[in-house]
Design an enzyme around this catalytic site. Structure first.
Site, PDB file in Angstrom:
ATOM      1  N   SER A  59       0.803  -1.224   0.000  1.00 21.13           N
ATOM      2  CA  SER A  59       0.000   0.000   0.000  1.00 21.13           C
ATOM      3  C   SER A  59       0.834   1.272   0.000  1.00 21.13           C
ATOM      4  O   SER A  59       0.295   2.351  -0.257  1.00 21.13           O
ATOM      5  CB  SER A  59      -0.935   0.012   1.218  1.00 21.13           C
ATOM      6  OG  SER A  59      -0.196   0.105   2.421  1.00 21.13           O
ATOM      7  N   LYS A 132       0.943   4.824   6.746  1.00 25.22           N
ATOM      8  CA  LYS A 132       0.421   5.672   5.670  1.00 25.22           C
ATOM      9  C   LYS A 132       1.088   7.039   5.745  1.00 25.22           C
ATOM     10  O   LYS A 132       1.839   7.349   6.680  1.00 25.22           O
ATOM     11  CB  LYS A 132      -1.097   5.849   5.791  1.00 25.22           C
ATOM     12  CG  LYS A 132      -1.904   4.565   5.888  1.00 25.22           C
ATOM     13  CD  LYS A 132      -1.958   3.803   4.592  1.00 25.22           C
ATOM     14  CE  LYS A 132      -2.798   2.530   4.737  1.00 25.22           C
ATOM     15  NZ  LYS A 132      -2.761   1.695   3.505  1.00 25.22           N
TER      16      LYS A 132
END
Length: 293
Positions: A59, A132
């Site tokens: 990701s 993230k």
């Protein structure tokens, strides 16, 4: 008391004969002690200051690849809040669904290895640990897209060279899925951050799972340390510097306190460990000199 005569042959009551030197610990006893001290320092560093995290999913590609190890500063957000553009590790809320489920350890040996790995920070992450990039901080207005398909923060588009594989524009937005690049404007609530993965095509992030409480942030990932061929830092991209203008960002700035940064604080236990190892070397050399004059 044993009196010592001075140069005139008179007794000096204020001087005493030197005590014999304390017997040094044998090396075979000192080495396990040093190992225990080093292990305890590693646990303290992992718990309060610095931890290594394993990257299990794609990701954050191409910034972070699968099987990368990153160092996470766990003390920096004790003195300030996360900033836009920083890569952070956090615990997901109930809305966040893990992209990769950690494999359960097999047998007693596997469980012991997992426990030791957790202590020193080299094991696989838990299913609620995520990594993230911070896109918006409290009060920011985040949406996508402008006429060039870019994410906008407080009306200013971001130039994101770190996004190599973006989500498609032709997929209609869905608040329950992160397949589309487009999403409606989100005002980041107080005490929360809006985060997105760099690989937008596969990342499940705040677009569909909601903002993350700042209290859930474990720390800032500031360096890739493994494999050695990918050793690099993780700085804030230049595009976020434009958002520092108060006219562009109506949110209140993050508090700044007159204290050392977390990165500097990491030097204290590391220096202590180096001192212990150096002392061991000096003691070993002194023994060799006594045994072999």
């Amino acid at each position: 008391m044993v009196q010592v005569l001075d140069s005139n042959g008179t007794a000096d009551p204020w001087r005493r004969r030197s005590r014999p030197a304390r017997r040094q610990m044998p090396l075979w006893q000192e080495l396990p002690l040093l190992l225990i001290v080093a292990f305890c320092l590693a646990v303290l560093i992992r718990t309060f200051l610095l931890q290594a995290f394993y990257i299990p999913s794609s990701s954050m590609e191409d910034t972070l690849l699968v099987d990368d190890r990153v160092l996470v500063n766990k003390v920096v957000y004790d003195v300030r809040d996360p900033l836009r553009g920083e890569v952070v590790v956090f615990r997901g809320t109930d809305k966040w669904v893990a992209q990769e489920s950690p494999a359960p350890p097999a047998g007693a040996a596997g469980k012991i290895g997992r426990t030791l790995g957790d202590l020193i920070g080299v094991s696989r992450p838990g299913e609620k640990d995520f990594i993230k990039r911070v896109i918006g901080v409290p009060g920011d207005r985040v949406k996508c897209c402008d006429d060039q398909g870019r994410v906008m923060v407080n009306g200013i588009p971001l130039d994101e060279p770190y996004v190599v594989r973006d989500s498609p524009l032709d997929v209609p937005p869905n608040p329950k899925e992160c397949r589309s690049r487009r999403f409606d404007e989100v005002v980041v609530p107080p005490g929360q951050i809006f985060v997105m993965g760099d690989h937008r095509l596969v990342s499940q992030d705040a677009r569909c799972q909601g903002p993350v409480p700042i209290d859930n942030v474990v720390g800032r990932a500031f360096m890739v340390v493994w494999p050695s061929s990918r050793w690099t830092s993780l700085p804030v991209p230049a595009t976020f510097a434009r958002l520092s203008d108060p006219t562009a960002a109506p949110a209140a700035p993050s508090p700044v306190r007159p204290t050392p940064t977390g990165d500097v604080a990491l030097l204290i236990p590391i220096t202590a460990l180096i001192s212990v190892v150096a002392r061991s070397g000096r003691l070993a050399r002194s023994r060799r000199r006594r045994l072999h004059p």
